[in-house]
Each structure stands twice: as C-alpha cells, then as structure tokens.
Design a protein around this motif. Structure first.
Motif, short mmCIF file in Angstrom:
data_model
loop_
_atom_site.label_atom_id
_atom_site.label_comp_id
_atom_site.label_asym_id
_atom_site.label_seq_id
_atom_site.Cartn_x
_atom_site.Cartn_y
_atom_site.Cartn_z
N ALA A 177 0.83 -1.20 0.00
CA ALA A 177 0.00 0.00 0.00
C ALA A 177 0.87 1.26 0.00
CB ALA A 177 -0.93 0.00 1.21
N VAL A 178 1.96 1.23 0.77
CA VAL A 178 2.87 2.38 0.82
C VAL A 178 3.54 2.57 -0.54
CG1 VAL A 178 4.99 3.30 1.85
CG2 VAL A 178 3.27 2.23 3.30
N LEU A 179 3.95 1.47 -1.17
CA LEU A 179 4.56 1.56 -2.50
C LEU A 179 3.57 2.14 -3.52
CD1 LEU A 179 6.47 -1.86 -2.63
CD2 LEU A 179 7.47 0.42 -2.40
N ALA A 180 2.30 1.74 -3.40
CA ALA A 180 1.27 2.29 -4.29
C ALA A 180 1.10 3.78 -4.05
CB ALA A 180 -0.05 1.56 -4.07
N ALA A 190 2.06 9.45 -5.44
CA ALA A 190 2.72 10.73 -5.13
C ALA A 190 3.56 11.21 -6.31
CB ALA A 190 3.59 10.58 -3.88
N LEU A 191 4.31 10.30 -6.93
CA LEU A 191 5.16 10.67 -8.07
C LEU A 191 4.30 11.17 -9.23
CD1 LEU A 191 7.80 7.79 -8.04
CD2 LEU A 191 7.96 10.06 -7.02
N ILE A 192 3.14 10.56 -9.42
CA ILE A 192 2.23 10.99 -10.48
C ILE A 192 1.68 12.39 -10.17
CG2 ILE A 192 0.03 10.53 -11.63
CD1 ILE A 192 0.62 7.53 -11.25
N LEU A 193 1.22 12.56 -8.92
CA LEU A 193 0.63 13.85 -8.53
C LEU A 193 1.66 14.97 -8.59
CD1 LEU A 193 -1.59 12.80 -5.46
CD2 LEU A 193 -2.37 13.48 -7.73
N ILE A 228 11.61 14.66 -13.03
CA ILE A 228 10.20 14.40 -13.30
C ILE A 228 9.32 14.85 -12.14
CG2 ILE A 228 8.50 12.59 -13.79
CD1 ILE A 228 10.79 10.97 -15.05
N VAL A 229 9.79 14.55 -10.91
CA VAL A 229 9.03 14.92 -9.72
C VAL A 229 9.91 15.82 -8.85
CG1 VAL A 229 7.64 12.83 -9.76
CG2 VAL A 229 9.79 12.83 -8.51
#
Length: 611
Positions: A13-16, A21-24, A522-523
C-alpha cells in the motif's frame, strides 16, 4: 536471477502511495501543496483504519506521519530560507554584484566565467534562489547595454548555482534532508564538508562546460526587454462640438470604441478632475485621460471625433506622442514576493506602484496582454510582469527591495543593515561548520538575530517561507518513514540488487545515482531524496558495504535538476527571464546531467574504495 517475494499488504500500500505521489507531483494542474496534503491524509487514514504491527509487536501510530513538521531538517530548511531572504532584503550581496557588473565592461568572457564560479561558490552556503535573484538583474542589464542576447548567459548561470549547491550539507534543502534522514536511520552524521571534494571536482568540470559549450547550444533569442521603448502613451481625448461625446455618458463612449477604451480620469474646466464613473455625462471641452498604444489612441480619436492632446499640445505629425521619462522593465514573482498568489486587482498594483502592466508571461508563453483581463490572472512564482512607468517609480521599487526588477540598469537594493545580515549569515555557517551546533540550531539563532537587529520583520520572514516546500518535505518524510517501517525500503533494495545481479558495487552505485537523477527531473527533488535515502542504505546493507557512498549518490543524483524547467524553482525563474523553451533545457541540461553523473560514477568509487 531470483526476485524477492512480495512484501506484506501495508508495504504494498505504501509503494502504491509512492507511485501515486510521483504521479501527482508531476502534474501541473494540481498544486504540489495539495498533492502533498492528499498523500499525508491517505497515509494517516490508511494506517488508522488498518493498524500496522511490526514483527517486534510495536504498532505504528498514524500520528507519527505528522512528525515531519517538527523534523530537524525542515526546521533547518525554513530557517535558512528566512536567513537567505534577509540577505536579499538588505542587499548584503550588492557589493559583489556591483563589482561584477563593472568587470563585464572590460572582459565579457572572463566575467562570464567569474559569474559562474561566484554563483557556484555562494550557492554552496546559501540557498541558490537569492543568488539567482542577485545575478539575474546584472546579466539582463549587461545584455541590454551591450546589445547581446541574455539567452546565452542566464541558463548557464542558473545551472552553475545548482552545481555549486550540492557541495555542502547546507547547499540545498535536498542535502539537508538526505543527511538528516540517513542520521535518523542510524548512520553516522555526515558533516558539512564531507563530500565537498568530489562535488568541487565535478563542479569545475561542469563550469567549464557551462562556460565554453552550453552558450553555443543555445540559440540567440530576443527577450521581452530587447525593445525598451514605451509601449503605452498617456494622452487626452478632448471632446469637440462636432464629436459624438456631447450629452452621452462615459459608458456609451466606451461602448462606441468596442469596449477597448479605459479612462483613468476626466478633466473638466482646467484642474477639476472627475471620477470616470459609467453614468458620468460628458460635456464639450472635457478631456478623457487615457493610456494606450499609439494605434489605439488614434482609433479612439477617429471613432469619437475627438482631438488628441498631450498637455496643451495637439498630437500631429510635427508633435507625435512622446514617451519621455517612461521606462520598460520586468518584474519577476519570486518566492516571498507580496505578489505571489494574488491578482493585480487584489493587490491594487497600478495605484500602489504607479506602473502599467503590459503583459504577463509564464513558462515562456504569454498568459495575458493589453486588454485581455490582465488584472484577473492569479500570479505564481516565476511569472514575469512587463511593466511601464516613470523612471523614478521603477527606481523606488528597486530600492525598496520588495520586488525583483529587471531593466537596463544594474542598480541593486542596498540598506544599512546589509553588513549585519552578512555577518549573521557567516556566523550561521561557521558555527555549523565547526560543529559547535547543528545547522538547525545555528540557523534558528541566526533568524532571531536578524529579527532583533531589524534586518527582517516578521512579515518578511513569513513571506520567505514556502508552503510548497514545507508540505512536500513533510509528505516525503512520512512516505520514507512508512516505507522503512513496513519493510518496503528493504523490498525495493532487494529488487534493485536482483536487477543488478552480478554487477560490481561501482555499477550499482552509478545506477542508483542515475535513477535519482531521472526522478528529480520528473518529480520533486526533495521527494526523490527522502524516498531514495532509506533504499540506498538498505542496498548497502544487503551488499555488506559502507552505506555512506550510496547515500551520497542519492544526494548527488537528486540534485541533478538540469533537464527540465520544472525540476527546480530557479529553472522557472531563468526560463521566463531568458525566454527559454522546454527543449532549451533538454538541449543543455541532458549533457550536463551526463557529465556530472559520469564524473561522479568515476570519482565516488575511488574515494570510498569500492571495487
């Protein structure tokens, strides 16, 4: 090659959440502050609804995810941002800038090299935003006076400050976070100058590239300030007997011009001024005071059958419109600017500064120009306002130091508190460098001294803080902590080691650094650093090696914010001021990233004895 088995549900769940977060963080349409808060809320709700108990029987309290607000690294970052703002406000670096501007007259090539070295050196100890703010007006002024393109100067200068910032533990917020998170995980405390030597070697190579090669990769491009002649002119439309203004209201006259005319005041009977209310009736002899382009003014004259005057002189071929005393300048919205997050109407910009805003540009494109609802644009960090006004008004704004002004002069703000602010900043660095106190303590003490000596007011101190930086640091610390506690960091380290199975330690270290360099472009660099640090330590433990070179690799990789304009906040400042495109950053930044990465991939294994 065997891959590790999947971790338990909490780690997954944390990895997801990290992927989310990287997408946002990479989405322009969602504010980073909002994205960070979403991650914090999801973490706290998730671990509250589904408690996690470690193998030792300890339950992870969800409230612990908010401890980042009091983390030593965040306190140090905030205190240093305020102290750096104190240098800008007082003009403490002005003597350096003034002497550099003089040198440009004699030897441009040598001056460019010294500018790059100075920017890199100062950024090793001071956040690079004040350094860029110091050097931008100088380089713009030099370009305007010499008739050369600023495009080939600004980006190399911005990158030089980024390269210099990675040479000490206080150079950037990324460095502070990596060092602090590593210490929290039980690694010995990395001192201020522990990685200065490899960083200095690489900085020397990078500066040579930025001096000799990078300018040739950038096409000369005209910026908005290339033409400093006035764009708008003040004139009076005198209503005549044969005109259409008699017995009409002001709103009817404006409607006759297609809504294009904006009247600032109405003068009646020589000296009496009337507010330009829509229902005001216009009389013969009234003078409508208008600021606009020459073409528009002549069109208003034709449509209204009025006569254009400047003072008591009629505008004609022998007496054209004159912009005497008018000056064009650019104002950049920087972190801590009173304009940040405001519209021009909310800020009452025109009346407060007696300047006309001609256009607003953001990320290299024009957002709004004359007559395009310019007062309704909400301003962001990096936005540039093209303004016109009296020389004296622009000079007053520069002296006040509230706004970053770019024009054809190299005047920089300077106050009687400049030396005090400089001594305080030097004391912060010396105390931390000698190990007499941590950087968090010395920086907070320095901020207090700046407030007590009136180098800063509380208003200026609060303006220096960035909600974006604070929230992304807290969210990143929370993700890093969750990753570590649930075993997610260990799992990612096992995957990385499995993927690089058979590779030597230097290759693994180089691969980790390259991964961080890609992520940071990227982020957020801070997010990449905080998430990457526990993974680096786990990789080193699995390889049974000293974790320090791997942590330093994460630090250096997360600082390689060269390839995209959104990778770092000063990139956006430079992009707008220089009129750069996204591909300009790719053209110059990607080779610089490869140079720094390859150089460090060679230097770090030798320095740390990795075979």
């Amino acid at each position: 090659m065997s891959y590790p088995s999947l971790p338990e549900p909490h780690a997954l769940a944390v990895l997801a959440l990290i992927v989310l977060a990287l997408i946002l963080f990479s989405r322009d349409k969602i504010a980073i502050e909002t994205s960070s808060l979403i991650i914090l809320v999801l973490l706290s709700i998730g671990f509250t609804a589904f408690p996690y108990t470690s193998g030792q029987g300890e339950t992870l309290e969800a409230v612990h995810f908010f401890s980042g607000f009091g983390h030593e690294a965040l306190i140090a970052v905030c205190a240093l941002m305020i102290a750096g703002h104190g240098l800008v406000r007082t003009g403490a670096l002005e003597p350096l800038g003034r002497n550099l501007a003089r040198l440009w007259k004699h030897s441009p090539a040598l001056s460019m090299l010294l500018t790059l070295i100075l920017g890199a050196l100062l950024s090793a100890f001071v956040n690079n935003v004040p350094i860029v703010i110091l050097l931008l007006p100088i380089l713009i002024s030099v370009s305007l006076r010499t008739g050369t393109s600023s495009t080939r100067k600004l980006m190399p200068m911005g990158f030089a400050t980024l390269v210099g910032g990675m040479s000490t533990s206080i150079g950037t917020s990324t460095n502070l976070l990596v060092v602090s998170v590593a210490a929290d995980m039980g690694m010995h405390k990395i001192q201020m100058f522990d990685f200065f030597i490899p960083a200095a070697i690489v900085a020397a190579i990078a500066i040579l590239y930025l001096w000799l090669i990078a300018p040739r990769l950038l096409p000369p491009r005209k910026t908005t300030l290339t033409d400093t002649s006035p764009r708008l002119f003040s004139a009076q439309l005198v209503m005549l007997d044969e005109g259409i203004g008699e017995s009409k209201t002001l709103s009817e006259l404006i409607e006759a011009t297609g809504g294009a005319m904006e009247v600032s005041r109405i003068m009646r009977d020589k000296g009496t001024f009337i507010m330009p209310l829509p229902d005001t009736h216009i009389h013969v002899g009234d003078r409508l005071l208008v600021n606009d382009t020459p073409d528009n003014l002549k069109e208003f004259e034709r449509v209204l059958k009025a006569t254009l005057y400047v003072g008591d002189t009629r505008v004609d071929e022998e007496h054209p419109l004159s912009g005497a005393g008018q000056q064009i300048a650019e104002i950049i919205v920087v972190q801590g600017s009173p304009l940040q997050g405001m519209t021009l109407r909310q800020f009452n910009f025109d009346d407060r500064y007696q300047l006309l805003v001609l256009a607003i540009s953001r990320k290299g494109s024009t957002l709004a120009t004359l007559r395009e609802k310019i007062e309704q644009v909400r301003l962001r960090t990096g936005d540039i306002l093209l303004v016109q006004g009296q020389d004296k008004h622009i000079t007053e704004i520069k002296r006040a130091g509230d706004l970053l002004v770019l024009d054809a002069t190299a005047d920089l703000p300077y106050t009687d508190k400049a030396m005090t602010a400089l001594f305080i900043m030097a004391a912060i660095i010396i105390v931390a460098g000698l190990g007499l106190a941590t950087i968090a303590i010395s920086a907070v003490c320095g901020v207090l001294l700046m407030l007590l000596t009136r180098c800063l007011t509380w208003r200026h101190a609060s303006m220096a803080l960035s909600t974006q930086v604070i929230l992304i640091v807290v969210a990143s610390l929370a993700l890093g902590f969750a990753l570590l506690q649930t075993g997610g960091a260990e799992y990612l380290a096992q995957v990385f080691v499995a993927l690089t199975s058979g590779a030597s330690a230097p290759i693994i270290l180089s691969g980790l650094m390259l991964l961080m360099a890609i992520l940071t472009n990227i982020v957020s660099n801070n997010a990449a650093a905080v998430i990457g640090t526990p993974i680096a330590i786990s990789i080193a433990r699995q390889l049974q090696l000293d974790p320090e070179p791997f942590v330093i690799a994460v630090l250096f990789g997360a600082n390689m914010s060269y390839a995209t304009p959104m990778a770092y906040k000063t990139n956006l400042l430079v992009m707008n001021a220089g009129g750069y495109t996204f591909m300009d950053f790719v053209r110059v930044g990607v080779p610089l990233t490869l140079i720094v990465w390859l150089s460090l991939s060679f230097i770090l294994p030798i320095m740390y004895g990795l075979s």
